[in-house]
Design a protein around this motif. Structure first.
Motif, short mmCIF file in Angstrom:
data_model
loop_
_atom_site.label_atom_id
_atom_site.label_comp_id
_atom_site.label_asym_id
_atom_site.label_seq_id
_atom_site.Cartn_x
_atom_site.Cartn_y
_atom_site.Cartn_z
N ASN A 266 0.95 -1.01 -0.07
CA ASN A 266 -0.13 0.03 0.31
C ASN A 266 1.21 1.29 -0.02
O ASN A 266 0.62 2.33 -0.39
N ASP A 267 1.64 1.18 0.68
CA ASP A 267 2.83 2.61 0.46
C ASP A 267 3.53 2.81 -0.95
O ASP A 267 3.15 3.90 -0.98
N TRP A 268 4.37 1.57 -1.17
CA TRP A 268 4.63 1.90 -2.48
C TRP A 268 3.37 2.09 -3.46
O TRP A 268 3.18 2.75 -4.81
N GLY A 269 2.19 1.61 -3.46
CA GLY A 269 1.06 2.06 -4.01
C GLY A 269 1.01 3.81 -3.86
O GLY A 269 0.25 4.23 -4.87
N ARG A 270 1.05 4.16 -2.76
CA ARG A 270 0.47 5.34 -2.44
C ARG A 270 1.73 6.20 -3.95
O ARG A 270 1.15 7.29 -4.34
N VAL A 271 2.93 6.03 -3.74
CA VAL A 271 4.20 6.51 -4.41
C VAL A 271 3.52 6.54 -5.55
O VAL A 271 3.71 7.56 -6.55
N PHE A 272 3.32 5.35 -6.23
CA PHE A 272 2.96 5.06 -7.85
C PHE A 272 1.46 5.84 -8.02
O PHE A 272 1.77 6.22 -9.49
N ASN A 273 0.85 6.42 -7.32
CA ASN A 273 -0.65 7.06 -7.51
C ASN A 273 -0.63 8.00 -8.05
O ASN A 273 -0.45 9.15 -8.26
N ARG A 274 0.79 9.26 -7.05
CA ARG A 274 1.57 9.92 -6.55
C ARG A 274 1.36 10.35 -7.91
O ARG A 274 1.35 11.44 -8.52
N SER A 275 2.72 9.77 -8.97
CA SER A 275 3.49 10.51 -9.69
C SER A 275 1.84 10.70 -10.60
O SER A 275 1.38 9.93 -11.06
N THR A 276 2.04 11.95 -11.70
CA THR A 276 1.76 12.23 -12.65
C THR A 276 1.57 11.10 -13.91
O THR A 276 1.22 10.75 -14.34
N VAL A 277 3.44 11.07 -13.80
CA VAL A 277 3.76 9.79 -14.87
C VAL A 277 4.83 9.09 -14.44
O VAL A 277 5.79 9.61 -13.59
N VAL A 278 4.58 7.81 -14.44
CA VAL A 278 5.85 7.03 -14.43
C VAL A 278 6.40 5.92 -15.34
O VAL A 278 6.15 5.57 -16.15
N VAL A 279 7.62 6.79 -16.17
CA VAL A 279 8.52 6.29 -17.03
C VAL A 279 9.31 4.71 -16.92
O VAL A 279 10.41 5.40 -15.85
N PHE A 280 9.39 4.52 -18.13
CA PHE A 280 10.20 3.42 -18.30
C PHE A 280 11.32 3.47 -19.31
O PHE A 280 10.20 3.30 -19.74
N PRO A 281 12.68 2.86 -18.65
CA PRO A 281 13.07 2.76 -20.12
C PRO A 281 12.82 1.95 -21.54
O PRO A 281 13.80 1.80 -22.60
N ASN A 282 12.09 0.37 -20.32
CA ASN A 282 11.83 -0.91 -21.87
C ASN A 282 10.12 -1.05 -21.19
O ASN A 282 10.13 -0.58 -20.54
N TYR A 283 9.66 -1.67 -22.28
CA TYR A 283 8.56 -2.59 -21.99
C TYR A 283 8.42 -3.23 -20.89
O TYR A 283 6.74 -3.65 -20.87
N ALA A 284 9.26 -3.90 -20.72
CA ALA A 284 9.62 -5.82 -19.80
C ALA A 284 8.90 -4.77 -18.10
O ALA A 284 8.31 -5.70 -18.00
N LEU A 285 9.51 -4.03 -18.03
CA LEU A 285 9.40 -3.03 -16.59
C LEU A 285 8.16 -2.73 -16.29
O LEU A 285 7.68 -3.28 -14.84
N PRO A 286 6.63 -2.01 -16.73
CA PRO A 286 5.64 -1.54 -17.06
C PRO A 286 4.95 -3.06 -16.41
O PRO A 286 4.39 -3.44 -15.88
N MET A 287 5.07 -4.60 -17.16
CA MET A 287 4.55 -5.95 -17.19
C MET A 287 4.96 -5.95 -16.03
O MET A 287 3.87 -6.90 -15.07
N ILE A 288 6.33 -6.48 -15.54
CA ILE A 288 6.43 -6.57 -14.20
C ILE A 288 5.73 -5.93 -12.72
O ILE A 288 6.01 -5.77 -12.19
N TYR A 289 6.23 -4.50 -13.41
CA TYR A 289 4.75 -3.55 -12.51
C TYR A 289 3.88 -3.22 -12.24
O TYR A 289 3.23 -2.44 -11.95
N SER A 290 2.74 -4.36 -12.87
CA SER A 290 1.81 -4.46 -13.48
C SER A 290 0.74 -4.37 -12.77
O SER A 290 -0.73 -3.42 -12.10
N THR A 291 1.76 -4.00 -10.80
CA THR A 291 0.53 -4.62 -9.89
C THR A 291 0.31 -3.21 -9.35
O THR A 291 -0.49 -2.84 -8.57
N PHE A 292 0.89 -1.84 -9.16
CA PHE A 292 1.07 -1.19 -8.73
C PHE A 292 0.74 -0.14 -10.12
O PHE A 292 0.51 1.39 -10.29
N ASP A 293 0.24 -0.29 -11.21
CA ASP A 293 -0.55 0.37 -12.27
C ASP A 293 -1.06 0.23 -12.03
O ASP A 293 -2.74 0.28 -11.77
#
Length: 476
Positions: A266-293
């Motif tokens: 939940n703590d990390w989820g609040r951080v991801f939600n606060r961000s206007t945009v979360v930028v990744f350098p490749n398409y694999a990282l958004p898939m493994i971080y899908s829990t916080f999308d």
């Protein structure tokens, strides 16, 4: 004749006319009243003239009090049309002064007109010199804050230095904040960027007014501690871009879920939600971080991490790398690498590559005792289980490869070792990807020749290069 001698008769309807006609027989009274009437007329004329002057002076005072402000503020007044002068190039101060003074020196219009002329800059004056709706603001460069967990000299810092340099070129002002100091401090100093170390985001100790900035860029997971600032009012509304390079949190989140540590998620989820945009350098990282999308994930491919990691690895393992991995220096090693995504058809791409390489077996001796170079094929994949090793053995047996030529090495940590000892790198994936494969970028950083399938994304970027010996062929 008798009527003429009696005097000049009064006109009909004149003042006191009836009284004089009644008493014409008294000449003395007639002369007295005539003198009185003339005197009275003179007094009335003087009084009327004095009243007129007083009224005029009052009007002058009123015009002095109200005319300048109303004329300048109302650009549609007809009186301004007489002052507005059209010229092909610009207004002349002398002509403006002449026309304005013709209205009246007491009006004091000239200073206000000249002030608008100076503010207008002399451009487009004939189109609306006195338009009071025009607004003038002082120029201020957009302010950006870059927030780091630590000022290290690594690929993440190099990327942000490159981005900051480009932003400065287009007019941005940059301020660097970090939770911990580090050797990267001097890099920012050379760029002329101010640096501040933010130890805590507690309200009592936090002296940074984040409202002074038009946007905030946070780099890496290590800067998560700074988010306590941006979760507070009134800083919640500031645009925030969070750049995530690491995959460590994705693996830890699985452990949090398994161990029931919901508070960390939940703590990390609040951080991801606060961000206007979360930028990744490749398409694999958004898939493994899908829990916080939270619907704010964005991919911008490209990072200097592959090149820096390759240089660092070669500097540490320059000598005896093959010997340490059980290969002879004379062996010809072909590395078959795959996509960073696991998909069901991965075995098919590897089978096609092995089928194409099978004729090479006859060109190399099989006996280990022979001093000649031997053929060795390494299949690298991200799959960590042993099931795929069994599948490769089955494929090798079907293609009649001698035992010991093909070896399966799995895991991301072993990718650098495989690329470091390979003579040729073959990309054994037919998957249509969104960006150029990272494993091939790293292979080129190791200065290895590459053979890749003829798919659109690879064809878009791969070209012949004298140093990298890059080659693209089609498997089918």
């Amino acid at each position: 004749m008798g009527s003429l001698e009696s005097g000049i008769p009064l006109k009909k309807g004149s003042l006191f006319g009836t009284q004089f006609t009644r008493k014409e027989k008294n000449p003395f009274s007639h002369r007295f009243r005539s003198s009185f009437s003339r005197l009275l007329f003179k007094k009335l004329d003087y009084l009327q003239w004095i009243c007129t002057v007083v009224v005029f002076l009052c009007l002058v005072v009123v015009f002095q009090m109200f005319l300048p402000g109303s004329v300048v503020e109302n650009s549609d007044d007809e009186s301004l049309k007489a002052v507005r002068m059209r010229s092909d190039n610009l207004f002349h101060y002398g002509e403006i002064q002449k026309v304005v003074l013709d209205i009246g020196e007491d009006a004091l219009l000239l200073p206000m007109i000249l002030e608008k002329f100076r503010r207008g800059g002399g451009e487009g004056m004939d189109a609306g010199l006195f338009n009071h709706t025009a607004q003038h603001f002082g120029y201020r460069k957009p302010q950006l804050a870059l927030v780091f967990g630590e000022l290290l000299v690594d690929s993440h810092q190099l990327l942000m230095v490159t981005v900051a340099t480009a932003l400065q070129e287009i007019g941005y002002e940059i301020q660097v904040f970090s939770l911990e100091d580090g050797p990267g401090h001097n890099v920012w100093r050379k760029l002329g960027v101010p640096i501040s170390i933010v130890r805590t985001c507690d309200k009592r100790n936090n002296t940074v007014d984040w409202l002074n900035y038009d946007g905030i860029i946070v780099s890496s997971l290590e800067a998560k501690g700074a988010f306590s600032c941006f979760l507070q009012e009134p800083f919640k509304s500031i645009p925030l871009i969070w750049i995530v390079h690491e995959n460590a949190l994705a693996y830890r989140s699985r452990q949090y879920t398994t161990n029931g540590q919901i508070e960390f998620l939940n703590d990390w989820g609040r951080v991801f939600n606060r961000s206007t945009v979360v930028v990744f350098p490749n398409y694999a990282l958004p898939m493994i971080y899908s829990t916080f999308d939270a619907g704010n994930f964005f991919v911008i491919p490209g990072s200097p991490a592959e090149a820096l990691e390759a240089e660092a690895f070669m500097a540490l393992h320059k000598d005896n790398m093959r010997v340490n991995m059980g290969y002879d220096p004379e062996d010809v090693i072909i590395a078959i690498v795959s996509s960073q995504f696991l998909y069901k058809g991965m075995w098919l791409g590897h089978a096609i590559v092995l089928r194409a390489l099978e004729p090479l077996v006859t060109d190399f001796p099989i006996n280990k005792d022979n001093a000649s170079a031997r053929l060795r094929i390494i299949v690298h994949s991200r799959e960590l289980t042993n099931n795929y090793s069994v599948a490769l053995e089955t494929m090798a047996h079907s293609l009649k490869y001698p035992r010991g030529i093909i070896e399966h090495i799995a895991g991301d940590l072993n990718a650098d070792s495989v690329l470091g000892i390979a003579d040729v790198v073959v990309y054994g994936s037919l998957l249509e990807e969104h960006c150029f494969p990272e494993i091939l970028i790293k292979a080129m950083s190791f200065e290895k020749p590459i053979i890749a399938p003829d798919v659109p994304m690879i064809r878009k970027y791969v070209s012949f290069h004298s140093n990298l010996f890059t080659l693209a062929i089609s498997w089918v």
